[in-house]
Design a protein around this motif. Structure first.
Motif, short mmCIF file in Angstrom:
data_model
loop_
_atom_site.label_atom_id
_atom_site.label_comp_id
_atom_site.label_asym_id
_atom_site.label_seq_id
_atom_site.Cartn_x
_atom_site.Cartn_y
_atom_site.Cartn_z
N UNK A 14 0.84 -1.21 0.00
CA UNK A 14 0.00 0.00 0.00
C UNK A 14 0.87 1.26 0.00
N UNK A 15 1.80 1.33 -0.93
CA UNK A 15 2.71 2.47 -1.03
C UNK A 15 2.10 3.49 -1.97
N UNK A 16 1.60 4.59 -1.43
CA UNK A 16 0.84 5.57 -2.21
C UNK A 16 1.72 6.78 -2.54
N UNK A 17 2.92 6.50 -3.05
CA UNK A 17 3.84 7.53 -3.49
C UNK A 17 4.60 7.01 -4.71
N UNK A 18 5.40 7.86 -5.30
CA UNK A 18 6.09 7.53 -6.55
C UNK A 18 7.04 6.34 -6.42
N UNK A 19 6.95 5.40 -7.34
CA UNK A 19 7.90 4.30 -7.40
C UNK A 19 9.19 4.73 -8.07
N UNK A 75 11.96 -0.81 -4.75
CA UNK A 75 13.20 -0.11 -5.08
C UNK A 75 13.22 1.28 -4.46
N UNK A 76 12.06 1.96 -4.45
CA UNK A 76 11.97 3.28 -3.83
C UNK A 76 12.22 3.21 -2.33
N UNK A 133 7.16 2.18 4.31
CA UNK A 133 8.58 2.45 4.55
C UNK A 133 9.04 1.86 5.88
N UNK A 134 8.25 2.06 6.92
CA UNK A 134 8.64 1.54 8.23
C UNK A 134 8.68 0.02 8.23
N UNK A 185 18.77 3.38 2.00
CA UNK A 185 20.20 3.53 1.71
C UNK A 185 20.63 4.99 1.78
N UNK A 186 19.79 5.90 1.33
CA UNK A 186 20.13 7.32 1.43
C UNK A 186 20.25 7.77 2.87
#
Length: 388
Positions: free
Chosen positions: A140-145, A159-160, A186-187, A166-167
């Motif tokens: 449910x990732x609702x941001x840019x891939x 990958x995002x 993300x978490x 990594x950043x």
């Protein structure tokens, strides 16, 4: 209620010779974009209601979107239509008074106060986890891939997430804050793959309920909380797709919160959509129907907010990847629509189709961007090592 012109299978085709004076004027405006009224190409507008042209000329973006929702016009490839319109900057030639009022309101008023911050959660993100689950990836990732090496939406979103980790240079045992954590993708990824502990805040009850169940076994805390109320320290901070809801009146406050919550040697990653048009306010149609009180920042606005608070270590633009992401969401949405047709109705379908394709066309035209900023409090000694 869908227009009578759209209810009979769009059998009201009209040829260019039948155009009204308003339609002829609209046709002239669209010529630089090579768009025709009632033409035969995928990006041409098919006008079913003679009132459409007047609505667009009088109300600009709002008239264009509302008349589409009502079935007044159609287009086989809305994404191509918007790409052409925005690339030719047709929007600069239509400046209705309502759009000016909307811009002035955004400039003068704080439309993203603590009380109003909850509106977007209730209006947009609380549409239902079942709906978003059908459109998005499994997390449910609702941001840019990030499509650099990806071939599918699932791969692009993972990958995002990994790029962000990594950043930030995540290491086991670190404590991470996610401002505007959404459904916790993300978490969840960071806890699973990098061994960190996470705290996330969101203004959506639906997101919180889903995420708490999804990641019940991981060291993750979800809080239904406004970002302004956070006051504790973290090794790393991320904010992915939330800054668009902050508003220019609150950019400084937002950066103050991030600075006070970040340890002295920490890193802060800000992932946000942005625009090149300074002080333009938000799109009136998008504000009314999709993201209440939303506002896209510019690079200069973010830089001014960070000034004196953070060192900009890195700035990465991969806005073209949002075009691919939105088209993947559109494909999933259309495939799943039979499951939601009777619950949400035809007007919602046209609204959501318009939203996804308009955004895809905007990113394709490079009218709006996707930025990842990496910020530190005093600068990374020896310099930040860029990750891509």
């Amino acid at each position: 209620m869908v227009s009578e012109y759209a209810s009979n299978g769009h059998n009201t085709e009209r040829i260019s010779g039948d155009l009204s004076p308003s339609e002829r004027f609209l046709q002239e405006l669209l010529e630089p974009a090579d768009i025709q009224l009632n033409g035969c190409r995928p990006w041409d507008m098919q006008i079913h209601d003679p009132a459409v042209a007047d609505a667009i000329l009088a109300r600009g973006s709002l008239g264009l979107g509302e008349s589409y929702m009502e079935g007044g016009w159609d287009c086989q490839r809305l994404d191509q239509f918007f790409h052409r319109v925005l690339r030719a900057r047709i929007q600069d030639k239509v400046k209705p008074s309502r759009a000016l009022f909307h811009t002035l309101k955004a400039r003068l008023l704080n439309r993203q106060t603590g009380q109003k911050a909850w509106q977007v959660g209730e209006h947009h993100y609380d549409l239902g986890n079942k709906f978003y689950g059908a459109m998005l990836d499994s997390r449910m990732t609702y941001t840019c891939g990030y499509w650099k090496k990806a071939e599918t939406l699932e791969q692009a979103q993972e990958a995002k997430l990994d790029l962000i980790c990594r950043k930030l240079g995540l290491q086991p045992g670190m404590r991470v804050l996610d401002i505007g954590c959404g459904w916790g993708s993300l978490m969840g990824y960071a806890a699973e793959h990098y061994g960190v502990e996470c705290v996330g805040v969101t203004v959506s009850r639906e997101q919180t309920a889903w995420a708490q169940q999804k990641y019940a076994g991981l060291p993750i805390e979800f809080r239904l909380q406004d970002y302004r109320d956070i006051d504790e320290q973290f090794d790393r901070i991320a904010s992915v797709g939330m800054f668009e809801h902050v508003g220019r009146k609150n950019y400084g406050t937002y950066m103050d919160v991030a600075r006070r919550c970040l340890k002295d040697d920490g890193l802060f990653l800000l992932h946000t959509i942005g625009t090149r048009e300074d002080a333009s306010g938000s799109d009136p149609w998008m504000d009314r129907y999709i993201f209440p009180n939303g506002e896209l920042p510019t690079i200069s606005q973010i830089s001014r907010a960070a000034k004196g608070r953070f060192v900009v270590e890195d700035l990465h633009n991969f806005g073209a990847d949002y075009d691919k992401t939105l088209m993947a969401w559109q494909e999933n949405f259309k495939a799943a629509w039979p499951d939601f047709r009777y619950e949400l109705g035809e007007r919602f379908y046209r609204m959501w189709e318009y939203y996804l394709n308009a955004c895809a066309g905007s990113f394709r035209a490079r009218e709006i961007q996707l930025w990842q900023w990496v910020l530190s409090k005093e600068g990374v000694e020896g310099g930040y090592k860029r990750v891509s």
